[in-house]
Motif scaffolding. Structure first.
Motif, PDB file in Angstrom:
ATOM      1  N   ASP A 147      -5.822   1.567  -7.816  1.00 55.34           N
ATOM      2  CA  ASP A 147      -5.299   2.628  -6.591  1.00 55.34           C
ATOM      3  C   ASP A 147      -5.565   1.092  -5.335  1.00 55.34           C
ATOM      4  O   ASP A 147      -4.432   1.758  -4.859  1.00 55.34           O
ATOM      5  N   PHE A 148      -5.972   0.129  -5.536  1.00 55.58           N
ATOM      6  CA  PHE A 148      -5.782  -1.141  -4.791  1.00 55.58           C
ATOM      7  C   PHE A 148      -4.483  -2.209  -4.689  1.00 55.58           C
ATOM      8  O   PHE A 148      -3.550  -1.860  -4.102  1.00 55.58           O
ATOM      9  N   LEU A 149      -4.220  -1.809  -5.871  1.00 53.51           N
ATOM     10  CA  LEU A 149      -3.351  -2.624  -6.580  1.00 53.51           C
ATOM     11  C   LEU A 149      -1.600  -1.501  -6.540  1.00 53.51           C
ATOM     12  O   LEU A 149      -0.806  -2.309  -5.599  1.00 53.51           O
ATOM     13  N   THR A 150      -2.318  -0.404  -6.271  1.00 49.37           N
ATOM     14  CA  THR A 150      -0.642  -0.035  -5.836  1.00 49.37           C
ATOM     15  C   THR A 150      -0.449   0.173  -4.944  1.00 49.37           C
ATOM     16  O   THR A 150       0.352  -0.071  -3.920  1.00 49.37           O
ATOM     17  N   ILE A 151      -1.854   0.280  -3.815  1.00 50.07           N
ATOM     18  CA  ILE A 151      -1.485  -0.182  -2.251  1.00 50.07           C
ATOM     19  C   ILE A 151      -0.719  -1.309  -1.679  1.00 50.07           C
ATOM     20  O   ILE A 151      -0.057  -1.191  -1.367  1.00 50.07           O
ATOM     21  N   GLN A 152      -1.015  -2.102  -2.556  1.00 51.92           N
ATOM     22  CA  GLN A 152      -0.408  -3.408  -2.543  1.00 51.92           C
ATOM     23  C   GLN A 152       1.154  -3.394  -2.448  1.00 51.92           C
ATOM     24  O   GLN A 152       1.949  -4.141  -2.174  1.00 51.92           O
ATOM     25  N   HIS A 153       1.470  -3.128  -3.479  1.00 51.21           N
ATOM     26  CA  HIS A 153       3.008  -2.687  -3.881  1.00 51.21           C
ATOM     27  C   HIS A 153       3.739  -1.929  -2.591  1.00 51.21           C
ATOM     28  O   HIS A 153       4.804  -1.919  -2.342  1.00 51.21           O
ATOM     29  N   ARG A 154       2.847  -0.677  -2.402  1.00 50.15           N
ATOM     30  CA  ARG A 154       3.922  -0.043  -1.381  1.00 50.15           C
ATOM     31  C   ARG A 154       3.896  -0.898  -0.193  1.00 50.15           C
ATOM     32  O   ARG A 154       5.019  -0.638   1.016  1.00 50.15           O
ATOM     33  N   LYS A 155       2.408  -1.368   0.324  1.00 52.45           N
ATOM     34  CA  LYS A 155       2.085  -1.675   1.823  1.00 52.45           C
ATOM     35  C   LYS A 155       2.499  -2.951   1.826  1.00 52.45           C
ATOM     36  O   LYS A 155       2.711  -3.651   2.913  1.00 52.45           O
ATOM     37  N   LYS A 156       2.692  -4.098   1.213  1.00 54.51           N
ATOM     38  CA  LYS A 156       2.703  -5.432   0.823  1.00 54.51           C
ATOM     39  C   LYS A 156       1.977  -6.075   1.365  1.00 54.51           C
ATOM     40  O   LYS A 156       1.306  -7.527   2.240  1.00 54.51           O
ATOM     41  N   GLU A 157       0.646  -5.327   1.784  1.00 51.70           N
ATOM     42  CA  GLU A 157      -1.025  -5.692   2.613  1.00 51.70           C
ATOM     43  C   GLU A 157      -1.944  -5.320   1.410  1.00 51.70           C
ATOM     44  O   GLU A 157      -2.107  -4.564   0.987  1.00 51.70           O
ATOM     45  N   LYS A 158      -2.885  -6.324   1.772  1.00 49.29           N
ATOM     46  CA  LYS A 158      -3.932  -6.028   1.146  1.00 49.29           C
ATOM     47  C   LYS A 158      -4.926  -6.119   2.320  1.00 49.29           C
ATOM     48  O   LYS A 158      -6.627  -5.719   1.707  1.00 49.29           O
ATOM     49  N   GLU A 159      -4.725  -6.441   3.505  1.00 52.75           N
ATOM     50  CA  GLU A 159      -6.443  -6.367   4.589  1.00 52.75           C
ATOM     51  C   GLU A 159      -5.668  -5.439   5.213  1.00 52.75           C
ATOM     52  O   GLU A 159      -4.297  -5.608   5.707  1.00 52.75           O
ATOM     53  N   GLY A 160      -6.667  -5.045   6.822  1.00 51.52           N
ATOM     54  CA  GLY A 160      -6.434  -4.237   7.820  1.00 51.52           C
ATOM     55  C   GLY A 160      -5.788  -3.598   7.962  1.00 51.52           C
ATOM     56  O   GLY A 160      -5.024  -2.640   9.275  1.00 51.52           O
ATOM     57  N   LEU A 161      -5.753  -3.042   6.859  1.00 52.97           N
ATOM     58  CA  LEU A 161      -4.749  -1.624   6.528  1.00 52.97           C
ATOM     59  C   LEU A 161      -5.862  -0.558   7.328  1.00 52.97           C
ATOM     60  O   LEU A 161      -7.371  -0.317   6.469  1.00 52.97           O
ATOM     61  N   ILE A 162      -5.382   0.453   7.670  1.00 56.39           N
ATOM     62  CA  ILE A 162      -6.391   1.807   7.945  1.00 56.39           C
ATOM     63  C   ILE A 162      -6.182   2.599   6.564  1.00 56.39           C
ATOM     64  O   ILE A 162      -5.710   3.635   6.300  1.00 56.39           O
ATOM     65  N   ILE A 163      -7.618   3.014   5.718  1.00 54.98           N
ATOM     66  CA  ILE A 163      -7.496   3.872   4.776  1.00 54.98           C
ATOM     67  C   ILE A 163      -8.358   5.318   4.725  1.00 54.98           C
ATOM     68  O   ILE A 163      -9.631   4.991   5.081  1.00 54.98           O
TER      69      ILE A 163
END
Ligand code: NCD
Length: 306
Positions: free
Chosen positions: A141-157
């Motif tokens: 899930d986290f890798l998918t988020i990084q693919h789309r968001k190009k970020e791994k920190e500071g996101l509101i999930i």
């Protein structure tokens, strides 16, 4: 990777997670090209022991092991001797005697996979234990988020729905918080453990408030098989209050993505129109990345020194 077993997210350090993701990225690209894989891995035997039914997770682990060139054996408990009265420990000892390099285990009781790992010599990977953890789901899930968001920190999930019974939610909370993301939990109060407040998570009983300005919305199924008694008045009322439809989604960020670990119940936790909207829904990407991510984890566990 140092850890011998992957039972929960806390078993892996941040640097090891980066290592898993880098290798998963390599396999993700490689899987897209229909070329024969050149295996650097030593020969290995993987047994997938599923005490609970599964479609995508079992298929994903099976495919991942086979793509890496392993000997992969599935054991579905519906047709095994557990139904003839064998204890978990005896099952563990039997499997251990077959000398696998890896056991991938799913069980309906929280803690059962950990118990099994103490009785065998090989690496054990948790494919979901009760409502405790499902670490590879959170990693994919986290890798998918990084693919789309190009970020791994500071996101509101925002994680929405039946949090109480969800091992996916627990693993995701532990992982996303390790990387300083703002995790919000949304659901009816009887499906939302308030103990999470102590971890600094925001708790919402209103979808409208909870999804406001979110970057990622993760929807969860009502896990009826783990519920004792009735938790919701009706599916229709649940959908009206907590189901993700276009109106609720419009309150999130314009480029918010929608996730679901599957299996998904259209018209209960999610409107089918959103599930099928490829600009928003990354549900199929989760499945594709899942195979690559599991290849990376299996590879690193087989390859570990000692
Ligand atoms: C999840 C699980 O089994 O915990 N699904 C999955 O692994 N793909 C979520 C669920 O069953 O609702």
């Amino acid at each position: 990777m140092q850890t011998k077993h992957l039972i929960q997210i806390d078993d892996v350090k941040k640097s090891e997670i980066e290592e898993i993701f880098a290798l998963a990225e390599y396999y993700f690209q490689k899987n897209k090209k229909k070329v024969e894989q050149k295996h650097r891995l030593k020969p290995f035997t993987q047994i997938n022991v599923f005490f609970e039914n599964s479609t995508r997770t079992l298929a994903s682990f099976e495919l991942a092991g086979k793509k890496l060139g392993g000997i992969v054996q599935d054991i579905r408990i519906a047709t095994s001797s557990i139904h003839k009265g064998e204890t978990l420990i005896d099952t563990a000892l039997t499997l251990n005697a077959m000398r696998p390099d890896l056991l991938v285990v799913r069980h309906s009781s929280s803690g059962a996979v950990n118990l099994l790992s103490e009785k065998v010599n090989c690496s054990v990977l948790n494919a979901g234990d009760g409502s405790h953890e499902h670490p590879t789901q959170a990693l994919l899930d986290f890798l998918t988020i990084q693919h789309r968001k190009k970020e791994k920190e500071g996101l509101i999930i925002a994680i929405c729905g039946d949090i109480s019974h969800s091992r996916v939610a627990r693993s995701n909370i532990n992982l996303l918080c390790k990387f300083n993301n703002q995790v919000r939990l949304i659901g009816p109060s009887n499906l939302l453990p308030y103990s999470f407040k102590d971890m600094g998570l925001e708790i919402y009983n209103s979808m409208e408030d909870g999804v406001k300005d979110a970057d990622v919305i993760m929807m969860l199924r009502l896990q009826k098989e783990r519920m004792k008694g009735g938790f919701i008045p009706s599916r229709r009322e649940y959908f009206n209050r907590f189901g993700l439809d276009n109106q609720k989604l419009s309150l999130a960020k314009d480029d918010a993505i929608v996730m679901h670990p599957g299996p998904m119940n259209r018209g209960v936790e999610i409107d089918g129109i959103i599930a099928d909207d490829l600009n928003r829904s990354v549900i199929q990407e989760q499945v594709e990345i899942g195979v690559a991510l599991r290849m990376a984890v299996l590879h690193l566990l087989v390859d570990r020194k000692n």
